[in-house]
Write an enzyme that holds these catalytic residues in place. Structure first.
Site, short mmCIF file in Angstrom:
data_model
loop_
_atom_site.label_atom_id
_atom_site.label_comp_id
_atom_site.label_asym_id
_atom_site.label_seq_id
_atom_site.Cartn_x
_atom_site.Cartn_y
_atom_site.Cartn_z
N VAL A 190 5.45 2.68 5.48
CA VAL A 190 5.83 1.29 5.80
C VAL A 190 5.94 0.45 4.59
CG1 VAL A 190 4.74 -0.79 6.98
CG2 VAL A 190 4.56 1.44 8.16
N GLU A 224 -0.76 -1.22 -6.94
CA GLU A 224 -1.69 -0.10 -7.36
C GLU A 224 -0.68 1.08 -7.39
OE1 GLU A 224 -5.56 0.59 -5.11
OE2 GLU A 224 -4.23 2.17 -4.49
N GLY A 276 0.92 -1.09 0.08
CA GLY A 276 0.12 0.00 0.15
C GLY A 276 0.96 1.31 -0.13
N1 COA Z 1 -6.42 6.91 15.73
C1 COA Z 1 -6.31 8.09 15.32
N2 COA Z 1 -5.53 8.59 14.74
C2 COA Z 1 -4.69 7.88 13.95
C3 COA Z 1 -4.53 6.56 14.16
C4 COA Z 1 -5.76 6.07 15.13
N3 COA Z 1 -5.52 4.62 15.46
N4 COA Z 1 -3.65 5.71 13.53
C5 COA Z 1 -2.95 6.70 12.63
N5 COA Z 1 -3.53 8.02 12.97
C6 COA Z 1 -3.30 9.13 12.40
C7 COA Z 1 -1.83 9.51 12.50
O1 COA Z 1 -1.48 10.28 13.82
C8 COA Z 1 -1.51 10.66 11.36
O2 COA Z 1 -2.13 11.73 11.89
P1 COA Z 1 -1.50 13.13 11.32
O3 COA Z 1 -1.69 13.15 9.70
O4 COA Z 1 -2.23 14.14 12.02
O5 COA Z 1 -0.22 13.08 11.53
C9 COA Z 1 -2.56 9.99 10.21
O6 COA Z 1 -3.56 9.18 10.84
C10 COA Z 1 -1.87 9.17 9.16
O7 COA Z 1 -1.29 8.28 9.92
P2 COA Z 1 0.28 7.56 9.46
O8 COA Z 1 0.87 6.95 10.62
O9 COA Z 1 1.07 8.55 9.00
O10 COA Z 1 0.07 6.47 8.38
P3 COA Z 1 0.14 6.47 6.86
O11 COA Z 1 0.48 7.77 6.12
O12 COA Z 1 0.53 5.23 6.52
O13 COA Z 1 -1.52 6.37 6.88
C11 COA Z 1 -3.73 5.17 6.74
C12 COA Z 1 -2.41 5.38 7.53
C13 COA Z 1 -4.54 3.93 7.20
C14 COA Z 1 -4.45 6.39 6.82
C15 COA Z 1 -3.34 5.10 5.09
O14 COA Z 1 -2.35 3.85 4.72
C16 COA Z 1 -4.85 4.79 4.25
O15 COA Z 1 -5.51 5.91 3.90
N6 COA Z 1 -5.00 3.67 3.94
C17 COA Z 1 -6.49 3.25 3.42
C18 COA Z 1 -6.19 3.05 2.01
C19 COA Z 1 -5.04 2.00 1.57
O16 COA Z 1 -4.61 1.19 2.14
N7 COA Z 1 -4.56 2.04 0.34
C20 COA Z 1 -3.55 1.43 -0.13
C21 COA Z 1 -4.27 0.23 -1.14
S1 COA Z 1 -3.31 -0.13 -2.41
#
Ligand code: COA
Length: 495
Positions: free
Chosen positions: A264, A286, A260
């Site tokens: 990570v 993707e 994704g």
């Molecule tokens: N509760 C509240 N906030 C949370 C949280 C939780 N359990 N876990 C993460 N966050 C917040 C982080 O603090 C961060 O906030 P900020 O932007 O204010 O700093 C934000 O969510 C993003 O988290 P981050 O640790 O930077 O992770 P990321 O950039 O890897 O994003 C997802 C994580 C889940 C949001 C992102 O992977 C996503 O949108 N996934 C769904 C779509 C997907 O998986 N697409 C790929 C398929 S090919």
């Protein structure tokens, strides 16, 4: 100009952005190219200019997935968006969606093009698409993404093209194939990651092109930070686990990988670089990020397939300099093909996607913070998690400086159920849920994946649920969201 618009009659359609934007009026269903990259930049700016001059209008905005600030950011900022579908990741737009100012509906990305062709999203009034060239037969060569553009171009009553200054040598990297819709759909004939099954351009009826613009604006580049120790740890857990499964003959070597978006994902792919066990990699994903280029340079990639390329500034320069070399390895496809459940299942993709939170039984929330606030959207995570041969869900064990536990008693929103998730991974450790009962999963996830600060709280919840309610997946319904309620009341999930 002649090199870029090789179909001569269309050369007469060249105009300026504000004139072209007049085809977009209040209530227009506007379908734009773009899938993290390859989105139009001039038309959104022209719409904002018109709004700044006092014109009152709103549009319904449909893309492939997220676009850059140049689309989602500026249009949301100017208050011009009534509806937006699907996945987006812009902060201003997110705020307006959560305030119900912008209407938003989330969808699995693999399904969108078919829904649009079926008319589920309403009439496709105007498509605005970025391209590097129009071929001599009047077809379109896209830029750094394909997304849903082939279907948007096929369906739209009017087409506006933004010709990008990106190298036209991109021609040949795309593989455009639109499957027939049910009940006439045949199998999608991809048997290996790098198979090409379509044409290197998007078929277009040039008579529907109403305007062509020349643009030298570039996609905004993400800044990839070096993976932090947590991301490296999660990547190491995954690579060790898969190596172990292959050595034990429980997993065939050389299954393709999907990873994704985010740090990570990049860390896992970077982990391949230092690991001699993994070579001849197939990436069936993707969004392709920097690490894929690094792996190609190391000679570790057999083929990489995606729907778009999102590269940092440095990787972009390298990519364009030696495009001929990368083109031999990379295929960009429509998202209904890159994310096709049928193909993902048949190829046996190893899928790695990120969660916001995971519960003790392995249910996953990827989209809504504390159950209510949309983050980005489900994107392709459901397509890959539901259909992959081996599926990982990864998350740091805490968020917001440790005030939030990503392992909770019950997720506050469900995107993926326990049945789609094989392995749960945090920097603390990894649990393979496949041979375990739900109770065993809960015990292992609490002991292995939860952060030590939250283990006792989770264990206490689980034990009391087992003893007072019992059942196959014991829960205390009146306490299941105490972690979330405590966070909302005090700013921390800690007791
Ligand atoms: N509760 C509240 N906030 C949370 C949280 C939780 N359990 N876990 C993460 N966050 C917040 C982080 O603090 C961060 O906030 P900020 O932007 O204010 O700093 C934000 O969510 C993003 O988290 P981050 O640790 O930077 O992770 P990321 O950039 O890897 O994003 C997802 C994580 C889940 C949001 C992102 O992977 C996503 O949108 N996934 C769904 C779509 C997907 O998986 N697409 C790929 C398929 S090919």
């Amino acid at each position: 100009m002649k090199d870029r618009i090789r179909f001569r009659p269309l050369q007469e359609k060249i105009t300026d952005p504000v004139t072209a934007s007049q085809h977009i009026q209040n209530g227009t269903n506007l379908f734009v190219s773009g899938f993290t990259a390859g989105y139009p930049k001039l038309i959104p700016r022209a719409l904002v200019q018109r709004a700044a001059a006092g014109e009152k209008f709103k549009i319904n905005l449909f893309a492939g997935a997220s676009t850059g600030d140049a689309v989602d950011g500026v249009l949301a900022e100017a208050g011009l968006v009534a509806w937006r579908r699907p996945y987006m990741s812009d902060r201003t737009m997110r705020r307006q969606i959560n305030a119900d100012i912008i209407k938003f509906k989330d969808d699995h990305l693999s399904r969108l093009a078919g829904q649009v062709r079926a008319g589920d999203w309403g009439k496709a009034d105007v498509a605005v698409v970025e391209a590097v060239a129009v071929t001599d037969k009047g077809h379109l060569v896209p830029t750094m993404s394909v997304g849903n553009t082939p279907t948007y171009v096929r369906e739209a009553a009017k087409i506006i093209i933004e010709i990008s200054s990106e190298p036209s040598e991109l021609e040949g990297i795309h593989d455009i194939f639109i499957p027939e819709d049910p009940p006439y759909r045949m199998p999608i004939p991809i048997y290996r990651t790098g198979d090409r099954i379509g044409k290197p351009f998007i078929e277009m009826d040039p008579r529907r092109v109403v305007a062509i613009l020349f643009s030298d604006a570039e996609d905004s580049c993400p800044i990839f930070t070096e993976p932090d120790p947590g991301a490296r740890q999660m990547a190491a857990h995954i690579l060790d686990f898969v190596r172990h499964e292959i050595r034990k003959d429980r997993l065939p070597p050389n299954l393709p990988w999907q990873s994704g978006v985010g740090d990570v994902a990049n860390a896992v792919l970077s982990g391949f670089m230092e690991d001699d066990f993994y070579r001849d990699l197939d990436v069936y994903s993707e969004v392709l990020q920097d690490a894929v280029l690094d792996l190609i340079d190391l000679g570790k990639v057999r083929a990489a397939s995606g729907s778009s390329m999102t590269l940092s500034e440095r990787a972009r320069t390298r990519f364009f300099k030696e495009l001929y070399r990368y083109k031999e390895k990379i295929v960009l496809r429509p998202v209904e093909i890159s994310n096709s459940p049928e193909v993902i299942r048949r190829l046996g993709v190893i899928a790695i996607n990120t969660a916001i939170e995971v519960d003790i039984y392995g249910h996953v929330n990827s989209t809504h913070v504390t159950g209510s606030q949309l983050m980005n959207g489900i994107g392709g995570s459901g397509d890959f998690l539901r259909n992959g041969a081996l599926t990982f869900i990864v998350t740091p064990s805490t968020a917001k400086n440790g005030c939030i536990s990503a392992i909770v008693p019950m997720v506050s929103h469900v995107d993926h159920s326990e049945h789609s998730v094989d392995v749960v991974v945090t920097e603390q450790g990894l649990v393979d849920t496949r041979p375990l009962t739900p109770r065993q999963v809960a015990e292992q996830v609490i002991k292995t994946c939860a952060h030590p600060d939250y283990r006792d709280l989770l264990w206490d919840y689980y034990q009391r649920a087992v003893h007072s309610h019992g059942g196959h997946e014991p829960h205390l319904l009146d306490e299941a969201f105490d972690f979330h309620n405590r966070y909302l009341a005090t700013g921390s999930m800690k007791a």
